[in-house]
Design a protein around this motif. Structure first.
Motif, PDB file in Angstrom:
ATOM      1  N   HIS A 183      -2.147   3.876 -11.529  1.00 25.34           N
ATOM      2  CA  HIS A 183      -3.326   3.012 -11.455  1.00 25.34           C
ATOM      3  C   HIS A 183      -3.981   3.078 -10.078  1.00 25.34           C
ATOM      4  O   HIS A 183      -5.217   2.976  -9.968  1.00 25.34           O
ATOM      5  CB  HIS A 183      -2.921   1.576 -11.774  1.00 25.34           C
ATOM      6  CG  HIS A 183      -4.053   0.596 -11.734  1.00 25.34           C
ATOM      7  ND1 HIS A 183      -5.157   0.688 -12.565  1.00 25.34           N
ATOM      8  CD2 HIS A 183      -4.263  -0.505 -10.965  1.00 25.34           C
ATOM      9  CE1 HIS A 183      -5.992  -0.310 -12.319  1.00 25.34           C
ATOM     10  NE2 HIS A 183      -5.468  -1.043 -11.338  1.00 25.34           N
ATOM     11  N   SER A 184      -3.187   3.267  -9.034  1.00 25.05           N
ATOM     12  CA  SER A 184      -3.720   3.337  -7.673  1.00 25.05           C
ATOM     13  C   SER A 184      -4.152   4.736  -7.277  1.00 25.05           C
ATOM     14  O   SER A 184      -4.569   4.945  -6.139  1.00 25.05           O
ATOM     15  CB  SER A 184      -2.660   2.831  -6.678  1.00 25.05           C
ATOM     16  OG  SER A 184      -2.266   1.517  -6.982  1.00 25.05           O
ATOM     17  N   SER A 185      -4.029   5.697  -8.205  1.00 25.11           N
ATOM     18  CA  SER A 185      -4.447   7.085  -7.944  1.00 25.11           C
ATOM     19  C   SER A 185      -3.740   7.674  -6.737  1.00 25.11           C
ATOM     20  O   SER A 185      -4.359   8.301  -5.869  1.00 25.11           O
ATOM     21  CB  SER A 185      -5.966   7.154  -7.757  1.00 25.11           C
ATOM     22  OG  SER A 185      -6.638   6.697  -8.898  1.00 25.11           O
ATOM     23  N   VAL A 186      -2.424   7.470  -6.658  1.00 22.48           N
ATOM     24  CA  VAL A 186      -1.642   8.077  -5.587  1.00 22.48           C
ATOM     25  C   VAL A 186      -1.666   9.586  -5.752  1.00 22.48           C
ATOM     26  O   VAL A 186      -1.638  10.105  -6.869  1.00 22.48           O
ATOM     27  CB  VAL A 186      -0.196   7.546  -5.627  1.00 22.48           C
ATOM     28  CG1 VAL A 186       0.671   8.255  -4.607  1.00 22.48           C
ATOM     29  CG2 VAL A 186      -0.187   6.056  -5.386  1.00 22.48           C
ATOM     30  N   GLY A 197      -3.792   4.012 -19.903  1.00 26.52           N
ATOM     31  CA  GLY A 197      -4.693   4.396 -20.990  1.00 26.52           C
ATOM     32  C   GLY A 197      -6.076   4.798 -20.517  1.00 26.52           C
ATOM     33  O   GLY A 197      -6.807   5.495 -21.236  1.00 26.52           O
ATOM     34  N   ALA A 198      -6.449   4.394 -19.303  1.00 24.24           N
ATOM     35  CA  ALA A 198      -7.740   4.809 -18.754  1.00 24.24           C
ATOM     36  C   ALA A 198      -7.742   6.275 -18.343  1.00 24.24           C
ATOM     37  O   ALA A 198      -8.815   6.844 -18.115  1.00 24.24           O
ATOM     38  CB  ALA A 198      -8.099   3.934 -17.555  1.00 24.24           C
ATOM     39  N   HIS A 199      -6.557   6.906 -18.253  1.00 22.35           N
ATOM     40  CA  HIS A 199      -6.454   8.297 -17.814  1.00 22.35           C
ATOM     41  C   HIS A 199      -6.079   9.248 -18.936  1.00 22.35           C
ATOM     42  O   HIS A 199      -6.239  10.465 -18.779  1.00 22.35           O
ATOM     43  CB  HIS A 199      -5.420   8.414 -16.699  1.00 22.35           C
ATOM     44  CG  HIS A 199      -5.713   7.563 -15.498  1.00 22.35           C
ATOM     45  ND1 HIS A 199      -6.509   7.993 -14.457  1.00 22.35           N
ATOM     46  CD2 HIS A 199      -5.320   6.306 -15.179  1.00 22.35           C
ATOM     47  CE1 HIS A 199      -6.599   7.039 -13.536  1.00 22.35           C
ATOM     48  NE2 HIS A 199      -5.885   5.996 -13.951  1.00 22.35           N
ATOM     49  N   THR A 200      -5.561   8.744 -20.049  1.00 21.05           N
ATOM     50  CA  THR A 200      -5.120   9.610 -21.136  1.00 21.05           C
ATOM     51  C   THR A 200      -5.152   8.827 -22.435  1.00 21.05           C
ATOM     52  O   THR A 200      -4.900   7.605 -22.447  1.00 21.05           O
ATOM     53  CB  THR A 200      -3.688  10.127 -20.883  1.00 21.05           C
ATOM     54  OG1 THR A 200      -3.236  10.890 -22.010  1.00 21.05           O
ATOM     55  CG2 THR A 200      -2.726   8.982 -20.659  1.00 21.05           C
ATOM     56  N   PRO A 201      -5.460   9.493 -23.567  1.00 19.51           N
ATOM     57  CA  PRO A 201      -5.445   8.781 -24.863  1.00 19.51           C
ATOM     58  C   PRO A 201      -4.055   8.624 -25.451  1.00 19.51           C
ATOM     59  O   PRO A 201      -3.905   8.089 -26.553  1.00 19.51           O
ATOM     60  CB  PRO A 201      -6.315   9.679 -25.738  1.00 19.51           C
ATOM     61  CG  PRO A 201      -6.129  11.058 -25.177  1.00 19.51           C
ATOM     62  CD  PRO A 201      -5.978  10.871 -23.692  1.00 19.51           C
ATOM     63  N   GLY A 202      -3.020   9.073 -24.725  1.00 15.10           N
ATOM     64  CA  GLY A 202      -1.664   9.012 -25.261  1.00 15.10           C
ATOM     65  C   GLY A 202      -1.207   7.625 -25.659  1.00 15.10           C
ATOM     66  O   GLY A 202      -0.671   7.439 -26.762  1.00 15.10           O
ATOM     67  N   PRO A 203      -1.369   6.586 -24.815  1.00 11.63           N
ATOM     68  CA  PRO A 203      -0.910   5.249 -25.207  1.00 11.63           C
ATOM     69  C   PRO A 203      -1.576   4.732 -26.474  1.00 11.63           C
ATOM     70  O   PRO A 203      -0.914   4.114 -27.318  1.00 11.63           O
ATOM     71  CB  PRO A 203      -1.275   4.386 -23.990  1.00 11.63           C
ATOM     72  CG  PRO A 203      -1.306   5.333 -22.843  1.00 11.63           C
ATOM     73  CD  PRO A 203      -1.824   6.613 -23.409  1.00 11.63           C
ATOM     74  N   GLN A 204      -2.867   4.979 -26.624  1.00 16.51           N
ATOM     75  CA  GLN A 204      -3.560   4.523 -27.829  1.00 16.51           C
ATOM     76  C   GLN A 204      -3.019   5.227 -29.068  1.00 16.51           C
ATOM     77  O   GLN A 204      -2.870   4.619 -30.132  1.00 16.51           O
ATOM     78  CB  GLN A 204      -5.067   4.766 -27.693  1.00 16.51           C
ATOM     79  CG  GLN A 204      -5.760   3.836 -26.703  1.00 16.51           C
ATOM     80  CD  GLN A 204      -5.500   4.194 -25.258  1.00 16.51           C
ATOM     81  OE1 GLN A 204      -5.035   5.287 -24.951  1.00 16.51           O
ATOM     82  NE2 GLN A 204      -5.804   3.268 -24.347  1.00 16.51           N
ATOM     83  N   SER A 205      -2.675   6.516 -28.934  1.00 14.54           N
ATOM     84  CA  SER A 205      -2.122   7.247 -30.071  1.00 14.54           C
ATOM     85  C   SER A 205      -0.754   6.704 -30.462  1.00 14.54           C
ATOM     86  O   SER A 205      -0.433   6.595 -31.653  1.00 14.54           O
ATOM     87  CB  SER A 205      -2.024   8.738 -29.722  1.00 14.54           C
ATOM     88  OG  SER A 205      -3.285   9.271 -29.393  1.00 14.54           O
ATOM     89  N   LEU A 248       0.812  -1.202   0.000  1.00 19.67           N
ATOM     90  CA  LEU A 248       0.000   0.000   0.000  1.00 19.67           C
ATOM     91  C   LEU A 248       0.851   1.258   0.000  1.00 19.67           C
ATOM     92  O   LEU A 248       0.318   2.352   0.119  1.00 19.67           O
ATOM     93  CB  LEU A 248      -0.909   0.018   1.243  1.00 19.67           C
ATOM     94  CG  LEU A 248      -1.855  -1.174   1.404  1.00 19.67           C
ATOM     95  CD1 LEU A 248      -2.645  -1.029   2.703  1.00 19.67           C
ATOM     96  CD2 LEU A 248      -2.806  -1.291   0.223  1.00 19.67           C
ATOM     97  N   SER A 249       2.163   1.094  -0.157  1.00 24.44           N
ATOM     98  CA  SER A 249       3.052   2.233   0.011  1.00 24.44           C
ATOM     99  C   SER A 249       2.841   3.287  -1.054  1.00 24.44           C
ATOM    100  O   SER A 249       3.064   4.457  -0.828  1.00 24.44           O
ATOM    101  CB  SER A 249       4.518   1.762  -0.011  1.00 24.44           C
ATOM    102  OG  SER A 249       4.773   0.889   1.057  1.00 24.44           O
ATOM    103  N   THR A 250       2.448   2.889  -2.254  1.00 25.94           N
ATOM    104  CA  THR A 250       2.234   3.871  -3.294  1.00 25.94           C
ATOM    105  C   THR A 250       0.802   4.367  -3.322  1.00 25.94           C
ATOM    106  O   THR A 250       0.524   5.418  -3.871  1.00 25.94           O
ATOM    107  CB  THR A 250       2.558   3.274  -4.673  1.00 25.94           C
ATOM    108  OG1 THR A 250       1.764   2.101  -4.848  1.00 25.94           O
ATOM    109  CG2 THR A 250       4.017   2.913  -4.773  1.00 25.94           C
ATOM    110  N   SER A 251      -0.119   3.626  -2.733  1.00 26.17           N
ATOM    111  CA  SER A 251      -1.502   4.037  -2.783  1.00 26.17           C
ATOM    112  C   SER A 251      -1.917   4.860  -1.573  1.00 26.17           C
ATOM    113  O   SER A 251      -2.890   5.583  -1.621  1.00 26.17           O
ATOM    114  CB  SER A 251      -2.412   2.797  -2.871  1.00 26.17           C
ATOM    115  OG  SER A 251      -2.198   1.956  -1.753  1.00 26.17           O
TER     116      SER A 251
END
Length: 556
Positions: free
Chosen positions: A409-412, A458-466, A58-61
């Motif tokens: 992914h953990s929204s730290v 990719g759930a937070h930005t369209p950059g990876p898909q581009s 849990l250290s990063t979350s």
């Protein structure tokens, strides 16, 4: 000052018995004192192990730093450390200053040898015969050889002084926790290593990173005040410098993305290396690889936690932990994620339990809250390491990048600043890393990293898909089909297979090696995880008992 240091410890004057070194007693006294301190600290009992009660997964979350910690217990060595450490740091500062332009002006011509490697040091770095061969050659000469020149004597003395000083600092941090509560010590330590940072040679900086910096990161108390005092300034100054230094040096080998110019009096090659051009290049590249590996190990420790790779990692200190005493406090290995770096395969093993209980929690959440600029530098260096032709360095970079993806992914808190960078240039450099022969052993990890970026970032930005849609040979229809397959697939392994197929379909020259693999691949049955990787070709997917996996004979 530098002139006073040279005057006291390196001045030679004539005598009735001929030209002698009248300062040898001063040098022997100083180096003997340091050796005695080093041996004394080594024999001190290490501090009792206190495994973290928080879940490292849990250290990063959930960045939970203890604002108020009990003061470390007084240590018998504390009274000696209070007078010894300032003097030691002053000696190291004087040595570091010798490599600055101003310090070089005070070094006479007969001492210019201090800027060159000794034959024994070159032999060790070349790993040809080791130091024993050099010592035997010296002994074979007997007394017929001429006495060494003053420059050679001072060169060896300065090297031993520097090495012993670094060892003492690393030992103090690992054996005497109360050293972190000494007032004024942190600024003095920062000044010692940062004021001459641009002028340190690669070999000297590597020793400082491996022995001092890694011990500091491993053993600094996990509290907001302690981390800010001891680690904060180092991050702000060291990370940008190291990123530029390593990037420029690897660019000289034609590796990695281009970076701005880094100019100093020393580039790690010219002054330190004497001999044939080929030998010099081999030595320089060896030193660069060692520096890259040790520095990336520190970045991995900051981002993903762990137990370190240096001499003062907690589990390497004898008697620091008895597994039977702390077995109940161990974190559940089954819950460990990519940041914690634990594995379910070693559950119940005494050695693995010992390492897990001494696992250093990541500092990524604290860095995101207080030093976001340093995290950006860490991300750039870790991702650039994927494009450097060194397997060990690239693996440490992959581990750091995985920790960054897990934080997003953990929204730290503060991880939003990493989304665009991880989704764009970390992904691009991961793809570039797939083209290097040196990364052949990490192809599966790189594909897993790419999959994690596509799914989690990719759930937070369209950059990876581009980035994926812009691959050569990937049309809009092909990419739409890939997205549809990823959307209906829930298995991580199957998603990695889809990513691999898309990369193989790409017609770009940089990824063409992956496409050629399918023509010559064969299938084998892999039982369990105990197969010796040295006796079979590298597998793309992770080992799974009884699973049928594709074995890659060669990527190039």
């Amino acid at each position: 000052s530098t002139p006073a240091f040279l005057q006291i410890y390196s001045h030679a004057a004539p005598s009735p018995h001929g030209s002698v070194d009248d300062n040898s007693d001063h040098r022997w006294n100083l180096i003997s004192d340091l050796h005695m301190l080093e041996r004394t600290i080594r024999r001190l009992p290490p501090p009792p192990s206190t495994p973290s009660t928080s879940d490292p997964t849990l250290s990063t979350s959930s960045p939970r730093l203890e604002e108020s910690q009990p003061a470390p217990e007084a240590h018998p060595f504390d009274p000696h450390a209070q007078w010894m450490l300032p003097a030691l740091l002053n000696v190291l500062r004087a040595i570091h200053t010798l490599w600055t332009p101003l310090g070089r002006q005070h070094v006479p011509a007969n001492l210019a040898l201090i800027y060159e490697m000794s034959p024994s040091e070159r032999t060790v770095l070349m790993a040809v015969g080791g130091l024993d061969r050099t010592l035997k050659a010296d002994e074979a000469g007997g007394g017929s050889e001429e006495a060494p020149a003053l420059g050679e004597i001072v060169r060896d003395w300065v090297k031993n002084l520097r090495d012993s000083g670094y060892q003492i600092l690393g030992l103090l941090m690992s054996h005497i926790p109360s050293v972190f509560s000494m007032p004024g010590l942190a600024p003095a330590l920062h000044q010692t290593f940062l004021e001459s940072l641009e002028h340190m040679e690669h070999r000297h900086l590597r020793a400082a990173v491996r022995v001092v910096l890694q011990s500091l990161v491993l053993h600094c108390p996990i509290s907001d005040s302690s981390l800010s005092e001891w680690v904060g300034l180092l991050l702000e100054r060291l990370l940008p410098h190291m990123h530029t230094r390593l990037q420029v040096e690897w660019n000289k080998l034609g590796a990695g993305p281009q970076a701005g110019a880094w100019t100093t009096e020393q580039d790690g090659r010219a002054s330190a290396l004497e001999g044939g051009a080929v030998t010099n290049e081999v030595l320089w590249e060896r030193i660069l690889r060692d520096l890259s590996r040790d520095y990336l190990a520190v970045l991995q420790l900051l981002a993903a936690g762990g137990h370190g790779t240096g001499a003062y990692a907690p589990f390497r200190v004898k008697g620091s932990l008895k597994p039977s005493q702390n077995q109940a406090q161990l974190p559940d290995p089954a819950r460990a994620g990519p940041v914690a770096g634990t594995s379910t395969q070693n559950t119940g093993a005494v050695a693995a339990s010992k390492v897990l209980s001494e696992m250093r929690p990541p500092m990524l959440s604290w860095m995101l809250s207080h030093h976001q600029t340093a995290v950006i530098q860490l991300t750039e260096t870790a991702s650039s390491a994927l494009t450097w032709p060194d397997s060990d360095t690239a693996h440490k970079g992959i581990m750091s990048c995985k920790a960054l993806v897990a934080a997003i992914h953990s929204s730290v808190a503060g991880a939003g600043s990493l989304v665009e960078g991880v989704g764009d240039w970390v992904l691009r450099r991961s793809l570039e890393g797939l083209t290097l022969t040196s990364n052949q052993g990490h192809q599966g990890e790189l594909i897993a990293l790419i999959r994690d970026i596509l799914v989690q970032v990719g759930a937070h930005t369209p950059g990876p898909q581009s980035v994926m849609a812009s691959l050569p040979g990937v049309s809009a229809e092909v990419y739409q089909g890939f997205c549809a397959q990823m959307g209906v697939t829930r298995s991580d392994k199957e998603q990695r297979v889809h990513v691999k197929k898309l990369l193989m379909h790409s017609g770009g020259d940089s990824l063409r090696a992956l496409a050629s693999v399918t023509q010559n691949s064969c299938k084998v049955m892999v039982k369990g995880v105990g197969t010796d990787p040295g006796r079979m070709m590298q597998r793309y997917t992770s080992s799974m008992g009884g699973a049928e996996e594709v074995v890659m004979p060669s990527l190039f």
